[in-house]
Design a protein around this motif. Structure first.
Motif, mmCIF file in Angstrom:
data_model
loop_
_atom_site.group_PDB
_atom_site.id
_atom_site.type_symbol
_atom_site.label_atom_id
_atom_site.label_comp_id
_atom_site.label_asym_id
_atom_site.label_seq_id
_atom_site.Cartn_x
_atom_site.Cartn_y
_atom_site.Cartn_z
ATOM 1 N N VAL A 252 0.871 -1.162 0.000
ATOM 2 C CA VAL A 252 0.000 0.000 0.000
ATOM 3 C C VAL A 252 0.915 1.221 0.000
ATOM 4 O O VAL A 252 1.839 1.309 0.815
ATOM 5 C CB VAL A 252 -0.971 0.015 1.204
ATOM 6 C CG1 VAL A 252 -0.237 -0.024 2.524
ATOM 7 C CG2 VAL A 252 -1.904 1.219 1.140
ATOM 8 N N SER A 253 0.703 2.116 -0.952
ATOM 9 C CA SER A 253 1.577 3.274 -1.114
ATOM 10 C C SER A 253 0.821 4.551 -0.813
ATOM 11 O O SER A 253 -0.229 4.822 -1.400
ATOM 12 C CB SER A 253 2.127 3.325 -2.546
ATOM 13 O OG SER A 253 2.879 4.511 -2.745
ATOM 14 N N LEU A 254 1.388 5.333 0.094
ATOM 15 C CA LEU A 254 0.833 6.636 0.445
ATOM 16 C C LEU A 254 1.714 7.711 -0.153
ATOM 17 O O LEU A 254 2.547 8.331 0.515
ATOM 18 C CB LEU A 254 0.757 6.784 1.961
ATOM 19 C CG LEU A 254 -0.353 5.991 2.659
ATOM 20 C CD1 LEU A 254 -0.081 5.880 4.145
ATOM 21 C CD2 LEU A 254 -1.702 6.638 2.406
ATOM 22 N N GLY A 255 1.559 7.926 -1.454
ATOM 23 C CA GLY A 255 2.240 9.006 -2.138
ATOM 24 C C GLY A 255 1.242 10.082 -2.490
ATOM 25 O O GLY A 255 0.170 10.185 -1.881
ATOM 26 N N THR A 256 1.565 10.896 -3.495
ATOM 27 C CA THR A 256 0.613 11.902 -3.967
ATOM 28 C C THR A 256 -0.733 11.245 -4.246
ATOM 29 O O THR A 256 -1.779 11.700 -3.788
ATOM 30 C CB THR A 256 1.142 12.568 -5.252
ATOM 31 O OG1 THR A 256 2.400 13.176 -4.978
ATOM 32 C CG2 THR A 256 0.170 13.627 -5.745
ATOM 33 N N SER A 257 -0.696 10.156 -5.005
ATOM 34 C CA SER A 257 -1.861 9.295 -5.142
ATOM 35 C C SER A 257 -1.686 8.117 -4.199
ATOM 36 O O SER A 257 -0.644 7.949 -3.569
ATOM 37 C CB SER A 257 -1.994 8.806 -6.588
ATOM 38 O OG SER A 257 -0.854 8.052 -6.971
ATOM 39 N N GLY A 258 -2.708 7.289 -4.090
ATOM 40 C CA GLY A 258 -2.639 6.109 -3.239
ATOM 41 C C GLY A 258 -2.810 4.861 -4.076
ATOM 42 O O GLY A 258 -3.641 4.824 -4.994
ATOM 43 N N VAL A 259 -2.026 3.830 -3.775
ATOM 44 C CA VAL A 259 -2.058 2.602 -4.561
ATOM 45 C C VAL A 259 -2.127 1.400 -3.634
ATOM 46 O O VAL A 259 -1.354 1.308 -2.667
ATOM 47 C CB VAL A 259 -0.807 2.480 -5.459
ATOM 48 C CG1 VAL A 259 -0.804 1.147 -6.203
ATOM 49 C CG2 VAL A 259 -0.738 3.641 -6.441
ATOM 50 N N LEU A 260 -3.044 0.489 -3.928
ATOM 51 C CA LEU A 260 -3.076 -0.826 -3.304
ATOM 52 C C LEU A 260 -2.726 -1.819 -4.401
ATOM 53 O O LEU A 260 -3.477 -1.984 -5.363
ATOM 54 C CB LEU A 260 -4.454 -1.119 -2.712
ATOM 55 C CG LEU A 260 -4.588 -2.429 -1.932
ATOM 56 C CD1 LEU A 260 -3.643 -2.453 -0.738
ATOM 57 C CD2 LEU A 260 -6.029 -2.637 -1.460
ATOM 58 N N PHE A 261 -1.566 -2.455 -4.287
ATOM 59 C CA PHE A 261 -0.927 -3.204 -5.372
ATOM 60 C C PHE A 261 -0.758 -4.654 -4.954
ATOM 61 O O PHE A 261 -0.252 -4.942 -3.862
ATOM 62 C CB PHE A 261 0.431 -2.567 -5.655
ATOM 63 C CG PHE A 261 1.252 -3.178 -6.760
ATOM 64 C CD1 PHE A 261 1.487 -2.466 -7.930
ATOM 65 C CD2 PHE A 261 1.843 -4.425 -6.626
ATOM 66 C CE1 PHE A 261 2.283 -2.999 -8.944
ATOM 67 C CE2 PHE A 261 2.639 -4.969 -7.630
ATOM 68 C CZ PHE A 261 2.858 -4.255 -8.792
ATOM 69 N N ALA A 262 -1.160 -5.593 -5.819
ATOM 70 C CA ALA A 262 -1.006 -7.021 -5.543
ATOM 71 C C ALA A 262 -0.385 -7.706 -6.746
ATOM 72 O O ALA A 262 -0.869 -7.557 -7.877
ATOM 73 C CB ALA A 262 -2.349 -7.652 -5.211
ATOM 74 N N ALA A 263 0.697 -8.451 -6.527
ATOM 75 C CA ALA A 263 1.351 -9.196 -7.603
ATOM 76 C C ALA A 263 0.558 -10.459 -7.917
ATOM 77 O O ALA A 263 -0.144 -11.011 -7.066
ATOM 78 C CB ALA A 263 2.776 -9.553 -7.207
ATOM 79 N N SER A 264 0.703 -10.934 -9.167
ATOM 80 C CA SER A 264 -0.037 -12.125 -9.604
ATOM 81 C C SER A 264 0.797 -12.894 -10.608
ATOM 82 O O SER A 264 1.598 -12.317 -11.350
ATOM 83 C CB SER A 264 -1.374 -11.709 -10.245
ATOM 84 O OG SER A 264 -2.054 -12.841 -10.761
#
Length: 479
Positions: A252-264
């Motif tokens: 989970v990235s708290l940058g300018t935008s926010g991203v919830l990222f999962a590898a597959s």
């Protein structure tokens, strides 16, 4: 041997130098500016990027001996439309990822079933293809001169190696890539009056894209024959930097935008959920993302409003508290996952005479966490399970915020020890792979300083407030 990682961010360009043990030997950042000439517009002059790269690598050379460098890796903000003519001259400022002017063009493209079927994603206004369609409709004299369309980091690559090359993770965010086949789609290009010859050639992120120009090697004190790796878009690069490379890994990235990222390890699109399904930076791997457009950007907005630095707003918040009645919807410039709405805007709700800056800050942090919870639900709907996530980005320095997010999402968050495990490191790690033909073991999980667990006592309160948040969104949407 040593390796350089360059990350072209929205607000700064960062370069790091690491050795074979991935110890950072030198680093430097150069600030960048964004132009917003009209409502919803967001642009940058690519000349800024070139100048910033020169300054950053020049600083590395002052800090360390670069004669042992064997490779350079690139990361950068995605989706930007960098338009070049036949002589590689930039035709106009780059239209950035958070520019929403092409919402009409995106809607028309998304109504064509082949775009979702082939690209695996909704055509968002922030993606590259609708931006170029906007140029065709509003700046036809520029569109007629387009010889190449490059993503931002790949413009830097052109300067480095003299060739037009992109890699899979960044190309997946254009709406022109067949994400399953990992190749440009001639049908999608034709649908936007373009052809394959106007696209860069494609490589994997851990492959060699070219060799550094001798002139630049001499100027920077590098040896001849330095490899420039494929690299990655910023989120995929951050995943490589954080060791998020295998099925079940997430951040989970708290940058300018926010991203919830999962590898597959498989391609499993679900465009209707507004989840992004992209190629990862490694061969035969993919990833899914939920993206919110304002994470720390929402906190910076509150900082400007109150006149207090964000660091002051978030300090001394104490232990985690149950959410207050005050709600904040962080849709300051529209939203992606799961709403796909460029027109919706943020709101504060249930303010009263007792609301002060601290209470407003907690409401903003909670509102961003609830937006992440909406992303989490969208990812779950595709069959993706996240059991834990690495916490990244500038906002991850706030332990209070991490407690809010862990409790709202009901997953533990892993906080890396001091150090930068973001996109610049990911770009450098991909370079190690390219130079040494190394595997994914290079992209290991960073040392973890602590784990933030959900607060079992407050979970119910946060879940109930999230439901109020969702109701508030439904009301706002109906207005």
């Amino acid at each position: 041997m040593s390796y350089i990682g360059i990350d072209l961010g929205t607000s700064s360009l960062k370069a790091i130098l690491i050795d074979d043990d991935q110890i950072v030997l030198a680093e430097h950042s150069v600030a960048l500016t964004v132009s917003r000439p009209h409502d919803g517009w967001s642009e940058q002059d690519p000349r800024q990027w070139s100048e910033a790269m020169q300054k950053a690598i020049g600083s590395l050379a002052e800090q360390a001996d670069l004669s042992a460098v064997r490779g350079i890796g690139l990361s950068g903000h995605m989706h930007g439309a960098t338009l070049l003519d036949a002589s590689d001259t930039v035709l106009r400022p780059c239209i950035l990822w958070n520019d929403t002017r092409s919402s009409h063009e995106a809607s028309l493209m998304d109504a064509d079933p082949q775009f979702r079927n082939i690209s695996g994603n909704i055509v968002f206004a922030g993606f590259t293809a609708p931006k170029v369609a906007w140029v065709k409709n509003h700046e036809p004299e520029i569109f007629a001169k387009i010889a190449k369309v490059l993503l931002p980091k790949d413009y830097l690559r052109l300067l480095l190696i003299g060739d037009h090359v992109a890699e899979m993770s960044d190309a997946a965010g254009t709406s022109w890539l067949d994400v399953a086949r990992r190749d440009w789609s001639d049908d999608l290009l034709a649908a936007t009056s373009l052809e394959r010859s106007q696209m860069p050639r494609l490589v994997e992120g851990s492959e060699t894209s070219g060799i550094l120009r001798d002139q630049l090697a001499q100027q920077w004190g590098l040896p001849k024959g330095v490899i420039v790796a494929g690299g990655a878009g910023d989120n995929a690069a951050s995943a490589i930097g954080a060791g998020v490379v295998a099925k079940g890994d997430a951040f989970v990235s708290l940058g300018t935008s926010g991203v919830l990222f999962a590898a597959s390890d498989a391609y499993q699109p679900d465009a209707a959920s507004a989840v992004h399904t992209f190629c990862h930076a490694l061969p035969d791997t993919w990833h899914q993302m939920g993206v919110i457009l304002a994470a720390t950007d929402a906190l910076q907005w509150l900082s400007r409003l109150t006149g207090q630095p964000a660091s002051e707003l978030t300090q001394d918040l104490g232990t985690l508290q149950a959410p207050s009645r005050t709600l904040f919807l962080p849709y300051l410039g529209g939203e992606r996952t799961p709403h796909n709405d460029t027109n919706i805007r943020g709101q504060f709700l249930h303010l009263d005479h007792s609301t002060d800056a601290k209470q407003a800050t907690r409401a903003v942090l909670e509102g961003v966490a609830f937006a992440f919870a909406d992303c989490h639900a969208a990812l779950k709907s595709t069959g993706t399970t996240i059991e834990r996530a690495v916490a990244l980005g500038g906002g991850a320095k706030s332990e209070y915020w991490l407690n809010v997010i862990a409790t709202t999402l009901d997953i533990p968050l892993l906080v890396p020890k001091a150090g930068d495990f973001g996109a610049a490191l990911g770009a450098a790690r991909l370079t190690i792979m390219a130079v040494n033909n190394a595997g994914i073991d290079v992209a290991s999980l960073p040392p973890i300083a602590k784990t933030i667990h959900p607060d079992a006592v407050l979970q119910s309160a946060f879940a109930q407030t999230h439901e109020r948040y969702r109701t508030a969104y439904d009301v706002l949407k109906s207005l």
